[in-house]
Scaffold this active site. Structure first.
Site, PDB file in Angstrom:
ATOM      1  N   GLY A 124       0.878  -1.057  -0.209  1.00 26.86           N
ATOM      2  CA  GLY A 124      -0.077   0.122   0.089  1.00 26.86           C
ATOM      3  C   GLY A 124       0.714   1.287  -0.203  1.00 26.86           C
ATOM      4  N   LYS A 134       5.103   8.453  18.715  1.00 26.86           N
ATOM      5  CA  LYS A 134       4.208   8.305  17.386  1.00 26.86           C
ATOM      6  C   LYS A 134       2.745   8.244  17.607  1.00 26.86           C
ATOM      7  CE  LYS A 134       3.607   7.219  12.584  1.00 26.86           C
ATOM      8  NZ  LYS A 134       3.915   6.227  11.458  1.00 26.86           N
TER       9      LYS A 134
END
Length: 327
Positions: free
Chosen positions: A9, A207
């Site tokens: 992807g 993150k």
């Protein structure tokens, strides 16, 4: 170096396309229309400045066709990992490593001697039934987190918007091992800004801290990041959830020095972008909600940190996912 990227992807496709330019033994494990597109035309990468490059790369939906690898780059969404495990198993030999690039909390986060109140904890939100841990033991894992923005408007085509950073390191921490150093070198040759971290779990948690609210709130409301930050009530609610996650981080050995407003100021500088979870919601794809908000809810309960705002984000978005049939 034999490297197989699992999932072609946005992020996986970019990694595979770049690696194929410098590492001839790069391959891709893909399925369906993506596999057909790669076999037909390779991987195409379009950059924000209008440059287009293409890369030929070996691809299959059967790991046994690709054979045992030195490194497997796991680049599917977290919720897709259980489904690809049967295809990954033939890629793994005695010395194979697995680079985890998943968003959110990965299956290995509390394995391998990690201390604190969650040491050895199993997270059902990210590894139901322990299937992932059984297939990919912590001894194989190279921790990682991705700092770049990309999309895949059609199978085999990657649009790279911004950012170029990869952080990798041994889950147990400490100076880079030989395997981490070799992988960092290859990724650097491929054009990534690679940071070898001695505390990669902290990098993963940091993150997550930025994605915890922005991704699900955008998916829930249909609003882009700038609109979320522009709404005082929504922004303040998100910052309360971030404070909950920051407190969890302090308990589990992943401290964060910033205030939520500091982190949101960084997000603001990225412009009014469409987070990946909103992209997936618009496309009718399943969302990586459990690895982001669900895991924080579960860890908070183990660590003894109340998470009412995180729970609200998780519960509301989970209900929206179910009602819209997004998995």
């Amino acid at each position: 170096m034999r490297i197989c990227v699992v999932g072609a992807g946005a992020v996986g496709g970019l990694i595979a396309a770049r690696l194929a330019k410098v590492n001839p033994e790069t391959s891709v494990l893909a399925r369906g229309a993506t596999l057909a597109a790669i076999r037909s035309s390779g991987l195409r990468v379009d950059t924000a400045d209008g440059e287009t490059t293409a890369a030929d790369v070996a691809a299959s939906d059967d790991g046994s066709e690709l054979g045992v690898q030195d490194v497997v780059v796991l680049a599917v969404k977290a919720q897709s990992v259980p489904g690809v495990l049967p295809s990954i198993t033939p890629l793994l030999g005695p010395g194979s490593s697995v680079l985890s690039t998943l968003n959110g909390v990965p299956w290995w986060f509390f394995d391998g001697g990690f201390g604190g109140p969650c040491a050895g904890a199993h997270l059902d939100t990210v590894d139901p039934g322990g299937r992932i841990s059984a297939a990919m033991d912590i001894s194989r894992v190279i921790g990682g987190t991705v700092h770049l923005s990309a999309g895949s408007p059609e199978p085999g085509v990657i649009r790279h918007f911004a950012g170029n950073g990869l952080i990798i390191g041994e889950p147990a921490g400490g100076p880079p091992t030989r395997r981490v150093g070799r992988l960092a070198s290859v990724l650097g040759e491929a054009g990534f800004d690679v940071t070898v971290s001695e505390r990669v779990r902290e990098d993963v948690w940091y993150k997550l801290w930025g994605n915890l609210t922005m991704n699900p709130v955008c998916a829930l409301t249909g609003a882009t990041a700038g609109k979320v930050l522009d709404d005082d009530l929504v922004r303040e609610f998100c910052e309360k959830a971030m404070l909950e996650a920051r407190e969890i981080g302090a308990r589990i050995g992943c401290p964060i020095d910033q205030a939520p407003s500091d982190r949101n100021a960084v997000t603001r500088r990225l412009g009014d972008f469409t987070p990946s979870m909103l992209q997936d919601a618009r496309a009718g794809r399943s969302l990586e909600l459990d690895a982001l908000a669900g895991a924080v809810h579960e860890i908070g309960a183990i660590a003894g940190v109340p998470t009412p705002c995180t729970d609200a984000v998780y519960g509301l978005t989970r209900l929206a996912v179910r009602s819209r049939g997004l998995g």
